[in-house]
Design an enzyme around this catalytic site. Sequence first.
Site, mmCIF file in Angstrom:
data_model
loop_
_atom_site.group_PDB
_atom_site.id
_atom_site.type_symbol
_atom_site.label_atom_id
_atom_site.label_comp_id
_atom_site.label_asym_id
_atom_site.label_seq_id
_atom_site.Cartn_x
_atom_site.Cartn_y
_atom_site.Cartn_z
ATOM 1 N N HIS A 142 0.636 -1.223 0.074
ATOM 2 C CA HIS A 142 0.218 -0.008 -0.005
ATOM 3 C C HIS A 142 0.978 1.366 0.028
ATOM 4 O O HIS A 142 1.929 1.326 0.564
ATOM 5 C CB HIS A 142 -0.805 -0.064 1.251
ATOM 6 C CG HIS A 142 -1.828 0.978 1.566
ATOM 7 N ND1 HIS A 142 -1.644 2.291 1.740
ATOM 8 C CD2 HIS A 142 -3.378 0.917 1.168
ATOM 9 C CE1 HIS A 142 -2.863 3.019 1.844
ATOM 10 N NE2 HIS A 142 -3.904 1.990 1.674
ATOM 11 N N ASP A 219 3.070 -4.567 8.085
ATOM 12 C CA ASP A 219 1.887 -3.650 7.966
ATOM 13 C C ASP A 219 0.799 -4.760 8.159
ATOM 14 O O ASP A 219 0.472 -5.640 7.207
ATOM 15 C CB ASP A 219 1.978 -3.218 6.720
ATOM 16 C CG ASP A 219 0.665 -2.406 6.086
ATOM 17 O OD1 ASP A 219 -0.238 -2.543 7.057
ATOM 18 O OD2 ASP A 219 0.654 -1.840 5.067
ATOM 19 N N GLN A 222 -4.432 -5.217 6.951
ATOM 20 C CA GLN A 222 -5.474 -6.010 6.587
ATOM 21 C C GLN A 222 -5.253 -7.378 7.294
ATOM 22 O O GLN A 222 -6.005 -8.354 6.787
ATOM 23 C CB GLN A 222 -5.455 -6.244 4.994
ATOM 24 C CG GLN A 222 -5.217 -4.905 4.214
ATOM 25 C CD GLN A 222 -6.967 -4.659 4.021
ATOM 26 O OE1 GLN A 222 -7.780 -5.213 4.526
ATOM 27 N NE2 GLN A 222 -7.189 -3.186 3.707
ATOM 28 N N LYS A 245 -10.286 -0.657 10.563
ATOM 29 C CA LYS A 245 -10.632 -1.870 9.881
ATOM 30 C C LYS A 245 -11.104 -3.228 10.576
ATOM 31 O O LYS A 245 -11.222 -4.184 10.120
ATOM 32 C CB LYS A 245 -9.156 -2.109 8.968
ATOM 33 C CG LYS A 245 -9.187 -0.956 7.946
ATOM 34 C CD LYS A 245 -7.712 -1.220 7.064
ATOM 35 C CE LYS A 245 -7.342 -0.153 6.554
ATOM 36 N NZ LYS A 245 -7.918 0.287 5.483
ATOM 37 N N CYS A 383 -4.717 2.337 -3.529
ATOM 38 C CA CYS A 383 -3.448 3.052 -2.989
ATOM 39 C C CYS A 383 -2.488 2.028 -3.299
ATOM 40 O O CYS A 383 -1.610 1.706 -2.139
ATOM 41 C CB CYS A 383 -3.798 3.313 -1.393
ATOM 42 S SG CYS A 383 -4.793 4.730 -1.314
HETATM 43 N N1 PLP Z 1 -1.735 -0.551 4.472
HETATM 44 C C1 PLP Z 1 -2.784 -1.506 4.191
HETATM 45 C C2 PLP Z 1 -2.013 -2.797 3.694
HETATM 46 C C3 PLP Z 1 -4.068 -0.996 3.814
HETATM 47 O O1 PLP Z 1 -4.909 -1.556 3.227
HETATM 48 C C4 PLP Z 1 -4.136 0.352 4.326
HETATM 49 C C5 PLP Z 1 -5.460 0.890 4.216
HETATM 50 O O2 PLP Z 1 -6.093 0.507 3.380
HETATM 51 C C6 PLP Z 1 -3.166 1.035 5.065
HETATM 52 C C7 PLP Z 1 -2.023 0.470 5.030
HETATM 53 C C8 PLP Z 1 -3.587 2.360 5.528
HETATM 54 O O3 PLP Z 1 -4.047 2.434 6.604
HETATM 55 P P1 PLP Z 1 -4.894 3.871 7.169
HETATM 56 O O4 PLP Z 1 -5.538 4.586 6.018
HETATM 57 O O5 PLP Z 1 -5.855 3.397 8.028
HETATM 58 O O6 PLP Z 1 -3.656 4.525 7.712
#
Ligand code: PLP
Length: 425
Positions: A142, A219, A222, A245, A383
């Site tokens: 992401h 990270d 998900q 999430k 993203c």
């Molecule tokens: N990393 C992953 C794999 C994501 O799916 C997301 C959001 O969709 C993020 C990071 C960023 O999360 P946030 O916007 O809650 O900071």
Amino acid sequence: MRGQTAPKDVSSSSNPSLLLSLNPATLRRDFPILERLVHGKPLVYLDNGATSQKPRAVINAISGFFENGCANIHRGVHLLSGEATQAYDRARATICQAMGAARPDELVFVRGTTEAINLVSRSWGDLHVRAGDEILLTEMEHHANIVPWQFLARRAGATIRVLPITPEGALDLDKLPSLLTDKTRLFAFTHVSNVLGTVNPATELCRIARERGITTLVDGAQAVPHGPVNVGEIGCDFYVFSGHKMFGPDGIGVLYGRGKLLSSLPPWQGGGDMVERVSFEESTFRPPPDRYEAGTPNISGAIGLGSAFDYHALLNWPELREHEHALAAAAHEALLSIPGVKIQGTVPGKAPVVSFTMDGIHPHDIGTILDSEGVAIRAGNHCAQPLMARLGIQSSARASFACYNTLEEVETLAKAVRKAHRYFG
Ligand code: PLP
């Protein structure tokens, strides 16, 4: 003031429907929004990868705080402040226990995954990354796990390297040894891909990095929504996720940092509540987590997140994971029976994230037609533009499931996608 006697529990004002989780249809009753109609049709919410819906227990915990216990923490000498402080600290302790961290002070409350990665790239990165060093990412990241490292690489004169994926959407682990070099300082990778649904072998990847003295950041944005994650078992240096999430509120998330490492790092933001002594010449800082939580934090958010973890703890995750896998398998089968549909990410055991394209139909058009049927999905680049480039597409439609979704909803999804095919195909 951190503690006062006989605190009132301001973090919850009613219990969730206990242990009704074996049956997703019953579990749904805990989520009031799932009763909603959209365009006159029952809501089929399949955008859980973007944000999950919230159970009544979490909603009540947050409104209970504002109705009965609203105060700032760590500062007041009055009863409400003591209660709020205890509720905030209790949320951290709950999350610590659920995640297998060694101590609550290994967990820093942040705005979410994005802020946690930015914190690490500033505090850890500026201390440890120098000109000529390398930061290893993967092709399925992401933007939140790419851009902060680009900022760091630019500041330090370091280089970003990228572990590629296979055509099925797994990490190409054959390429890993040659990418982990004497220059690699950090390996940052996603636990679960938000596009492909691939579940990466986080424990194995962290072991390989650790043997080479390389710091790891996972990270978990998900991963955490689909059942307990144990940072002790994974053996990572940093683990990051967002509350919104995983049934919690937005604007709150967690950075886990291994104790010794976290306490060796400088703060990244300055202000109240993170200092020991301040003069106009210099300041000294409190140990973690306070050092990284400058200013008034998201108190209601932390309490809501603690309540989301309490709710998660009531669920029978082995069974719900099976259910989620069944949803993903049914969605794959139903969508692939529609002419022109291609699915991105076919690695066995994937998380219930189903990204797809249809010949001749833009993903935004798919999303709009599905919306008219009450089906909420996401359409876009998710993203993850570098991953989209690797897949040879600009965007895709994505149905992402939570444990409260049902096989009937998969059928509604497929019916709506068939309608899109009839319109445009
Ligand atoms: N990393 C992953 C794999 C994501 O799916 C997301 C959001 O969709 C993020 C990071 C960023 O999360 P946030 O916007 O809650 O900071």
